[in-house]
Design a protein around this motif. Structure first.
Motif, PDB file in Angstrom:
ATOM      1  N   ARG A  55       1.063  -1.249  -0.162  1.00  0.00           N
ATOM      2  CA  ARG A  55      -0.089  -0.019  -0.213  1.00  0.00           C
ATOM      3  C   ARG A  55       0.964   1.288   0.123  1.00  0.00           C
ATOM      4  N   LYS A  56       1.988   1.228   0.774  1.00  0.00           N
ATOM      5  CA  LYS A  56       2.796   2.334   0.851  1.00  0.00           C
ATOM      6  C   LYS A  56       3.318   2.763  -0.698  1.00  0.00           C
ATOM      7  N   MET A  57       3.776   1.713  -1.241  1.00  0.00           N
ATOM      8  CA  MET A  57       4.486   1.743  -2.825  1.00  0.00           C
ATOM      9  C   MET A  57       3.427   2.420  -3.761  1.00  0.00           C
ATOM     10  N   GLU A  58       2.212   1.815  -3.351  1.00  0.00           N
ATOM     11  CA  GLU A  58       1.148   2.112  -4.470  1.00  0.00           C
ATOM     12  C   GLU A  58       0.666   3.772  -4.099  1.00  0.00           C
ATOM     13  N   ARG A  59       0.866   4.064  -2.841  1.00  0.00           N
ATOM     14  CA  ARG A  59       0.564   5.682  -2.506  1.00  0.00           C
ATOM     15  C   ARG A  59       1.883   6.485  -3.071  1.00  0.00           C
ATOM     16  N   GLY A  60       2.639   5.951  -3.287  1.00  0.00           N
ATOM     17  CA  GLY A  60       3.821   6.868  -3.959  1.00  0.00           C
ATOM     18  C   GLY A  60       4.838   7.298  -2.803  1.00  0.00           C
ATOM     19  N   GLN A  61       4.433   6.763  -1.650  1.00  0.00           N
ATOM     20  CA  GLN A  61       5.412   7.165  -0.577  1.00  0.00           C
ATOM     21  C   GLN A  61       6.794   6.124  -0.496  1.00  0.00           C
ATOM     22  N   ARG A  62       6.872   5.153  -1.183  1.00  0.00           N
ATOM     23  CA  ARG A  62       8.019   4.323  -1.220  1.00  0.00           C
ATOM     24  C   ARG A  62       8.510   4.183  -2.743  1.00  0.00           C
ATOM     25  N   ILE A  63       9.805   4.115  -2.706  1.00  0.00           N
ATOM     26  CA  ILE A  63      10.270   4.027  -4.272  1.00  0.00           C
ATOM     27  C   ILE A  63      10.713   2.460  -4.355  1.00  0.00           C
ATOM     28  N   PRO A  64       9.821   2.049  -5.471  1.00  0.00           N
ATOM     29  CA  PRO A  64      10.045   0.554  -5.464  1.00  0.00           C
ATOM     30  C   PRO A  64      11.521   0.272  -6.053  1.00  0.00           C
ATOM     31  N   ARG A  65      12.125  -0.638  -5.926  1.00  0.00           N
ATOM     32  CA  ARG A  65      13.291  -1.165  -6.497  1.00  0.00           C
ATOM     33  C   ARG A  65      12.989  -1.407  -7.997  1.00  0.00           C
ATOM     34  N   PRO A  66      14.035  -1.502  -8.912  1.00  0.00           N
ATOM     35  CA  PRO A  66      13.848  -1.827 -10.379  1.00  0.00           C
ATOM     36  C   PRO A  66      13.628  -3.196 -10.386  1.00  0.00           C
ATOM     37  N   GLU A  67      14.094  -4.000  -9.687  1.00  0.00           N
ATOM     38  CA  GLU A  67      14.052  -5.637  -9.557  1.00  0.00           C
ATOM     39  C   GLU A  67      12.589  -5.905  -9.071  1.00  0.00           C
ATOM     40  N   PHE A  68      12.043  -5.134  -8.221  1.00  0.00           N
ATOM     41  CA  PHE A  68      10.684  -5.121  -7.716  1.00  0.00           C
ATOM     42  C   PHE A  68       9.684  -4.847  -8.881  1.00  0.00           C
TER      43      PHE A  68
END
Length: 281
Positions: A55-68
């Motif tokens: 949810r944090k990544m979907e809200r744009g609060q967390r930068i996902p790794r390229p591998e993710f």
């Protein structure tokens, strides 16, 4: 579940100009997940992360790794839409100050550098850089150490540019002898330095500790010159440490740097000195 920050990514720095891009990627991730008919918890389980992280990544609060994003594209059958942002997220995960510095290094045609406390970042090995960040006080978290180390290593792309920029390094003798990270880390660091110093576009010199007349006593110097005739420079002991770009201020830094180079060992003598230090390790 793997909730480790090392694996998932990094928090977005508040007010960073990259924030809208991260938010857009997060929204796309959510659209792809919902399109695949998965709940956040279900997707997180498949990816190896908890629902809160998703949810944090979907809200744009967390930068996902390229591998993710690469794996998520496969899991969600996103047909390359998530993979398309891998390079953007690779750059976004580095601190803003590092991205700005890397952008200037990408444009520079000549770079003049003097260091007196540690080996310059562009010359560092990953092990040396990590050990250096681990000396910070107050202590940095493991996540920050990893992020800063990765960001520093990303700047080494300057050595792969074509046409290659002219790079001049002057290092204080003590920076080549202080065993940051231990003797083996220093050994590998010096071996790497010898390789870089022999590149045709690189000039490397050592400032001996015994030198009585020393124009570098006011601290580090950075000068970057660009193809449009502009330049930017800074020094700890000049202009309150602020970056400067006026012709007059840059002349002062270049004069000081020129004197430092004249007082340092020649490039050939400098390589011989590094080899001597290696022989004592």
């Amino acid at each position: 579940m793997n909730e480790g920050v090392d694996e998932a990514g990094w928090d977005v720095e508040p007010g960073d100009e990259i924030e809208p891009v991260v938010q857009a990627v997060g929204h796309l991730l959510k659209v792809c997940r919902e399109g695949a008919g998965m709940r956040p918890a279900e997707f997180g389980e498949l990816m190896g992360y908890g629902e809160d992280m998703v949810r944090k990544m979907e809200r744009g609060q967390r930068i996902p790794r390229p591998e993710f994003l690469d794996r998520a594209d496969t899991v969600l059958k996103a047909q390359g839409h998530l993979r398309a942002f891998m390079e953007d997220m690779r750059k976004a995960r580095y601190p803003k100050k590092v991205r700005e510095l890397a952008e200037m290094e990408e444009r520079a045609i000549e770079v003049l550098l003097y260091r007196n406390h540690n080996i310059h970042g562009l010359l560092q090995t990953p092990e040396y850089a990590k050990a250096l960040f681990e000396t910070h006080q107050p202590a940095l978290t493991a996540d920050v150490v990893e992020r800063e180390t990765a960001a520093r290593m990303s700047r080494k792309a300057i050595f792969e540019r074509d046409p290659a920029p002219t790079l001049g390094f002057v290092q204080e003798q003590v920076t080549l002898e202080r065993p940051i990270g231990g003797r083996m880390v220093l050994r590998r660091q010096l071996e790497h330095l010898l390789e870089v110093a022999q590149l045709r576009n690189v000039t490397f010199q050592v400032m001996p500790t015994e030198r009585e007349d020393h124009a570098g006593m006011q601290g580090l110097i950075d000068v970057m010159k660009f193809g449009d005739g502009t330049a930017i420079g800074r020094s700890d002991g000049a202009f309150n440490g602020r970056p400067v770009s006026s012709h007059r201020d840059l002349q002062i830094l270049e004069l000081r740097y020129g004197m430092i180079r004249a007082q340092a060992l020649t490039p050939k003598e400098s390589l011989a000195f590094v080899e001597q230090v290696l022989g004592r390790l």
